[in-house]
Write a protein that holds these residues in place. Structure first.
Motif, PDB file in Angstrom:
ATOM      1  N   THR A 133       1.041  -1.174  -0.004  1.00  9.46           N
ATOM      2  CA  THR A 133       0.011  -0.072   0.083  1.00  9.46           C
ATOM      3  C   THR A 133       1.042   1.357   0.106  1.00  9.46           C
ATOM      4  N   SER A 134       0.172   2.434  -0.212  1.00 11.20           N
ATOM      5  CA  SER A 134       0.893   3.568  -0.006  1.00 11.20           C
ATOM      6  C   SER A 134      -0.002   4.640   0.651  1.00 11.20           C
ATOM      7  N   ILE A 170      -7.999   0.064   0.673  1.00 11.06           N
ATOM      8  CA  ILE A 170      -6.605   0.796  -0.119  1.00 11.06           C
ATOM      9  C   ILE A 170      -5.446   0.479   0.934  1.00 11.06           C
ATOM     10  N   LEU A 171      -5.729   0.797   2.200  1.00 10.10           N
ATOM     11  CA  LEU A 171      -4.545   0.741   3.146  1.00 10.10           C
ATOM     12  C   LEU A 171      -4.188  -0.687   3.685  1.00 10.10           C
ATOM     13  N   SER A 172      -5.101  -1.397   3.293  1.00 14.22           N
ATOM     14  CA  SER A 172      -4.824  -3.026   3.717  1.00 14.22           C
ATOM     15  C   SER A 172      -4.960  -3.219   5.093  1.00 14.22           C
ATOM     16  N   PRO A 263      -5.096   7.476   2.698  1.00 19.66           N
ATOM     17  CA  PRO A 263      -4.604   6.764   1.389  1.00 19.66           C
ATOM     18  C   PRO A 263      -4.137   7.472   0.569  1.00 19.66           C
ATOM     19  N   THR A 265      -4.607   7.834  -2.992  1.00 17.64           N
ATOM     20  CA  THR A 265      -5.204   7.525  -4.207  1.00 17.64           C
ATOM     21  C   THR A 265      -5.813   9.281  -4.660  1.00 17.64           C
TER      22      THR A 265
END
Length: 296
Positions: A133-134, A170-172, A263, A265
């Motif tokens: 993730t990022s 998105i962030l797992s 997140p 995105t």
């Protein structure tokens, strides 16, 4: 002479200062490791291990692992002296720390790398980690203002929103760890319950349309910051309300600034920039290696 790996000692300090002096020479930022190295040595124990690579009596590399939960470890502070890069020292240190974490019963290890750190990205992949993730930091200025939506401090509502949010996927499921600065771990309902008592959990909207949770206040570059483990929201209006709530919470603490993990995105970054007015230029990447329990 081949490097050996051993536990870091206080008399390694001068070597650590030397090997970190040019880590980010092309950027206007100093390495934090000399400031925390003595604490790292003092704190080594069952849940924390700091190793150095030794060549002819000198530390030419350093890395640390921290046990965050029963199943999660965090790897950080990987540095190698410029004269010894490209010789496998980073992988050697990582392998030893992975083995140490596996012996402690941990099943997954993670680390963070700045997105612009090409060497660090490559080193993570070479060591067997995968990017999962990022995220990016948002920094709303503390301000005593009232959001346009109702603000709650209900961990149950925050947990329900988090479970259903796209930000969680998105962030797992990861957020800033409540015990270790700069580390990420799985956000749990128990953590939110504790933060609601010890810090603050924020929701916005009668039926929550966003949530955030404060994990600590900390000093950074001479300023006192309120740190928020994560911020997620549904749309632009909810983003504006959430960041206003965060700014008001920070103002109530009398801190100088904030740091909110969001997140990475296009939607989240654009809406956070609009709502908070201040976000970091670049994202950070989180890497993960799984199945450590099979290595012990």
């Amino acid at each position: 002479m081949s490097p050996t790996v051993r536990t870091a000692r206080h008399d390694d300090y001068d070597d650590i200062v030397d090997l970190t002096s040019d880590v980010w020479a092309d950027r206007a930022m100093a390495d934090y490791i000399p400031d925390v190295f003595r604490d790292w040595v003092n704190d080594d124990g069952a849940d924390r291990k700091t190793l150095v690579a030794d060549v002819d009596g000198h530390a030419v590399g350093i890395a640390q692992a921290v046990i965050l939960t029963e199943t999660e470890a965090w790897f950080q502070g990987m540095r190698v002296d410029s004269d010894h890069r490209g010789k496998g020292i980073g992988s050697l240190l990582t392998d030893h720390l992975i083995e140490w974490a596996a012996d402690a019963g941990v099943s997954v290890g993670r680390s963070m790398v700045f997105s612009w750190n090409e060497a660090g990205l490559g080193q993570s992949l070479a060591a067997g980690f995968e990017a999962v993730t990022s995220f990016r930091w948002a920094h709303p200025d503390p301000a005593d203002e009232t959001p346009d939506m109702a603000v709650g401090n209900d961990p149950a509502a925050a947990w329900r929103y988090w479970q259903e949010s796209d930000g969680r996927d998105i962030l797992s499921g990861l957020a800033l760890d409540s015990g270790e600065s700069w580390a990420l771990s799985t956000l749990t309902r128990e953590t939110l319950d504790q933060l609601a008592t010890d810090q603050a959990v924020l929701t916005v909207g009668d039926k929550p349309q966003g949530m955030a949770c404060r994990v600590r206040t900390a000093e950074s570059d001479g300023e006192q910051l309120a740190e928020y483990a994560v911020g997620v929201w549904s749309d632009t209006d909810a983003a504006r309300a959430l960041f206003t709530a965060i700014a008001a919470d920070a103002a109530s603490l009398g801190v100088d600034g904030t740091r909110v993990l969001i997140p990475e995105t296009p939607r989240h970054v654009a809406q956070a920039a609009y709502a908070s007015g201040n976000i970091d230029e670049c994202p950070d990447f989180v890497f993960e290696i799984d199945g450590l329990e099979g290595l012990s």
